[in-house]
Motif scaffolding. Structure first.
Motif, PDB file in Angstrom:
ATOM      1  N   LEU A   1      -3.065   5.103   9.185  1.00 28.99           N
ATOM      2  CA  LEU A   1      -2.723   5.939  10.447  1.00 28.99           C
ATOM      3  C   LEU A   1      -3.821   7.071  10.290  1.00 28.99           C
ATOM      4  CD1 LEU A   1       1.168   6.508  10.688  1.00 28.99           C
ATOM      5  CD2 LEU A   1      -0.676   5.233  12.231  1.00 28.99           C
ATOM      6  N   ARG A   2      -4.947   6.836   9.545  1.00 35.01           N
ATOM      7  CA  ARG A   2      -6.011   7.919   9.512  1.00 35.01           C
ATOM      8  C   ARG A   2      -7.336   6.984   9.389  1.00 35.01           C
ATOM      9  NH1 ARG A   2     -10.654   9.091   7.287  1.00 35.01           N
ATOM     10  NH2 ARG A   2      -9.763   9.195   5.057  1.00 35.01           N
ATOM     11  N   ASP A   3      -7.657   6.761   8.482  1.00 36.56           N
ATOM     12  CA  ASP A   3      -9.057   5.842   8.411  1.00 36.56           C
ATOM     13  C   ASP A   3      -8.826   4.615   9.086  1.00 36.56           C
ATOM     14  OD1 ASP A   3     -11.663   5.784   7.443  1.00 36.56           O
ATOM     15  OD2 ASP A   3     -11.298   5.620   5.477  1.00 36.56           O
ATOM     16  N   GLY A   4      -7.802   3.998   9.220  1.00 40.13           N
ATOM     17  CA  GLY A   4      -7.470   2.743  10.166  1.00 40.13           C
ATOM     18  C   GLY A   4      -7.585   3.056  11.578  1.00 40.13           C
TER      19      GLY A   4
ATOM     20  N   ASP B   1     -16.047   5.146  -2.190  1.00 44.59           N
ATOM     21  CA  ASP B   1     -17.190   4.369  -1.937  1.00 44.59           C
ATOM     22  C   ASP B   1     -17.263   4.170  -0.483  1.00 44.59           C
ATOM     23  OD1 ASP B   1     -19.532   2.783  -2.145  1.00 44.59           O
ATOM     24  OD2 ASP B   1     -18.538   1.072  -2.448  1.00 44.59           O
ATOM     25  N   THR B   2     -17.691   5.385   0.213  1.00 41.62           N
ATOM     26  CA  THR B   2     -17.659   5.409   1.802  1.00 41.62           C
ATOM     27  C   THR B   2     -18.582   4.519   2.578  1.00 41.62           C
ATOM     28  OG1 THR B   2     -17.601   7.983   1.359  1.00 41.62           O
ATOM     29  CG2 THR B   2     -18.025   7.476   3.393  1.00 41.62           C
ATOM     30  N   THR B   3     -19.650   4.065   1.891  1.00 41.01           N
ATOM     31  CA  THR B   3     -20.529   3.309   2.716  1.00 41.01           C
ATOM     32  C   THR B   3     -20.262   1.536   2.261  1.00 41.01           C
ATOM     33  OG1 THR B   3     -21.958   3.539   1.074  1.00 41.01           O
ATOM     34  CG2 THR B   3     -22.195   4.984   3.112  1.00 41.01           C
TER      35      THR B   3
ATOM     36  N   THR C   1      -8.987   5.305  -6.009  1.00 44.15           N
ATOM     37  CA  THR C   1     -10.141   4.406  -5.275  1.00 44.15           C
ATOM     38  C   THR C   1     -10.061   4.798  -3.805  1.00 44.15           C
ATOM     39  OG1 THR C   1      -8.631   2.401  -5.226  1.00 44.15           O
ATOM     40  CG2 THR C   1      -9.874   2.979  -7.323  1.00 44.15           C
ATOM     41  N   HIS C   2     -11.048   4.554  -3.220  1.00 38.99           N
ATOM     42  CA  HIS C   2     -11.111   4.489  -1.752  1.00 38.99           C
ATOM     43  C   HIS C   2     -12.296   3.787  -1.337  1.00 38.99           C
ATOM     44  CE1 HIS C   2     -10.544   6.486   2.510  1.00 38.99           C
ATOM     45  NE2 HIS C   2     -11.818   5.879   2.434  1.00 38.99           N
ATOM     46  N   CYS C   3     -12.184   2.347  -0.939  1.00 37.78           N
ATOM     47  CA  CYS C   3     -13.455   1.669  -1.172  1.00 37.78           C
ATOM     48  C   CYS C   3     -13.342   1.069   0.430  1.00 37.78           C
ATOM     49  CB  CYS C   3     -13.202   0.329  -2.072  1.00 37.78           C
ATOM     50  SG  CYS C   3     -13.013   1.170  -3.847  1.00 37.78           S
ATOM     51  N   HIS C   4     -14.788   1.055   0.849  1.00 36.50           N
ATOM     52  CA  HIS C   4     -14.834   0.373   2.063  1.00 36.50           C
ATOM     53  C   HIS C   4     -15.749  -1.174   1.950  1.00 36.50           C
ATOM     54  CE1 HIS C   4     -13.507   3.483   5.172  1.00 36.50           C
ATOM     55  NE2 HIS C   4     -13.860   4.272   4.122  1.00 36.50           N
ATOM     56  N   ASN C   5     -15.607  -1.607   2.909  1.00 42.33           N
ATOM     57  CA  ASN C   5     -15.702  -3.145   2.939  1.00 42.33           C
ATOM     58  C   ASN C   5     -16.840  -3.564   3.362  1.00 42.33           C
ATOM     59  OD1 ASN C   5     -14.496  -5.534   1.992  1.00 42.33           O
ATOM     60  ND2 ASN C   5     -13.814  -6.115   3.909  1.00 42.33           N
TER      61      ASN C   5
HETATM   62  O1  KIV Z   1     -14.546   6.899   3.409  1.00 39.34           O
HETATM   63  C1  KIV Z   1     -14.384   8.235   3.102  1.00 39.34           C
HETATM   64  O2  KIV Z   1     -15.203   8.829   2.261  1.00 39.34           O
HETATM   65  C2  KIV Z   1     -13.072   8.827   3.629  1.00 39.34           C
HETATM   66  C3  KIV Z   1     -12.884  10.223   3.143  1.00 39.34           C
HETATM   67  C4  KIV Z   1     -12.849  11.163   4.161  1.00 39.34           C
HETATM   68  C5  KIV Z   1     -11.847  10.086   2.396  1.00 39.34           C
HETATM   69  O3  KIV Z   1     -12.504   8.237   4.407  1.00 39.34           O
END
Ligand code: KIV
Ligand code: ZN
Length: 387
Positions: free
Chosen positions: A13-16, A171-173, A202-206
């Motif tokens: 509900l936020r990043d998605g 891992d934002t990018t 962890t917060h990993c992007h794809n």
């Molecule tokens: O990808 C990111 O770095 C974020 C932060 C705002 C947590 O979504």
């Protein structure tokens, strides 16, 4: 060896919801939030309240409804953001403010036009300010994936001393390779004073298709919270997919991890998010895609009919899928055709099957996927219907 409990932090509900075209109204957000609570997520990040009055309102409503999961609101390391986030989650039974700042050279110099020292100061001030509203404060070091590990450790040590309860290493990018991301978490574990008293997230992007692998690498190296989304939706190529990380930890018993997620609700949760966000799930998506438990080649079908485990590592019931499916195409074999004939109530002799199989291949070449209706017509020609 007892299992270690890994916290699941859902940010659908936020990043998605940042995905273009996927914005939800308050009623839709509440429906998804309730479903996430039933699913058993530990934390749900439900918005970025400063971003719009609508988002503020949704976060506020959800905060007043959800009682089991922690309700988290995002903010930048800006006083006004933090105040608005705090106001939005005021009614939450378990409130958390998520605040942070970019820590990579590109974020410090190009985006923030700042210096490493000032970034640490701002991070510390943001955590202290958020602590004046709630006890549970999570700090994110944006672009930690491309941040030098020694500097990252310095930032994290400072925000832990300032009172952060959770430190998020995004891992934002989506740049890191699994072992690099794992080493980053290990480096923090070994070099940050006070790290054992806080949760590493962890917060990993794809962007390179590694979000799930990187999240697991983070956990194996000491993280105890995973940030993820249903169906892996999120900015650009998306975030780590909740259903994937949860099922990896569940299937690999040798790793000795547990989550609080009721996996039998994964398929319906995926369908709910897909329909509300008008975002179809790719058919070959792991765990929840339409083909995740469908078998179409003759060799695989023969194996699955004899024993499901020959080609399936997950019992579909475990994730809320009623059963594996045998899809009849021109690549299917006699075993699959015979299996389907029996299910439809036709008892076909070995000799008749040769005739039917030839006919079936003609239909399959023409139609691609052969449906039950086609088969009923075919078998009704001469076959004997079983009692
Ligand atoms: O990808 C990111 O770095 C974020 C932060 C705002 C947590 O979504
Ligand atoms: Zn993100």
């Amino acid at each position: 060896m007892p299992n270690k409990r890994i916290q699941i932090f859902d940010t659908t509900l936020r990043d998605g919801e940042q995905v273009p075209g996927c914005q939800l109204n308050t009623a839709e957000k509440i429906e998804v939030a309730r479903a996430l609570e039933s699913l058993g997520v530990d934390v749900m990040e439900v918005g970025f309240p400063i971003s719009s009055p609508g988002d503020f309102h949704s976060v506020q409503k959800i905060a007043g409804i959800i009682t089991e999961s922690t309700v988290c609101a995002l903010s930048r390391a800006v006083e006004r953001d933090i105040e608005v986030a705090a106001q939005a989650i005021e009614k939450a039974k378990h409130p958390r403010i998520h605040t942070g700042i970019g820590t990579s050279e590109s974020h410090i110099y190009d985006k923030l036009k700042s210096t490493p020292e000032k970034v640490i100061e701002r991070g510390v001030a943001a955590v202290k300010y958020a602590k004046s509203f709630v006890e549970d404060v999570e700090f994110y070091a944006e672009d930690a994936g491309r941040t030098d590990n020694v500097f990252l450790a310095k930032v994290i040590e400072a925000v832990v001393a300032a009172g952060a309860t959770v430190v998020n290493i995004p891992d934002t990018t989506g740049y890191c390779l699994p072992w690099q991301y794992g080493e980053k978490i290990k480096f923090l574990k070994e070099n940050v004073k006070g790290i054992d008293n806080v949760t590493i997230s962890t917060h990993c992007h794809n962007d390179l298709g590694l979000a799930t692998a990187n999240s697991v690498a983070g956990v194996v190296n000491g993280a105890t919270q995973i940030e993820c989304t249903i169906n892996g939706i999120g900015e650009r190529a998306g975030n780590a997919s909740l259903e994937e990380v949860v099922m990896i930890l569940r299937q690999h018993k040798d790793l000795h991890y547990d989550t609080g997620v009721n996996t039998r609700l994964l398929k319906s949760m995926s369908e709910l998010v897909s329909s509300k966000m008008r975002m179809p799930v790719q058919p070959n998506k792991a765990i929840v895609g339409a083909n995740a438990f469908a078998h179409s080649s003759g060799i695989h079908q023969d194996g699955v009919i004899k024993s499901r485990e020959t080609y399936e590592i997950i019992d579909p019931l475990e994730v809320g899928v009623d059963e594996s499916s045998i899809v009849l195409t021109a690549r299917s074999g006699r075993a699959a055709l015979n299996f389907r004939a029996k299910r439809l109530g036709f008892d076909v002799s070995r000799e008749d099957m040769e005739y039917y199989y030839e006919e079936f291949l003609n239909i399959a070449d023409e139609k691609k996927v052969v449906q039950d209706q086609d088969l009923i017509v075919l078998f009704s020609k001469t076959a004997v219907k079983s009692a």
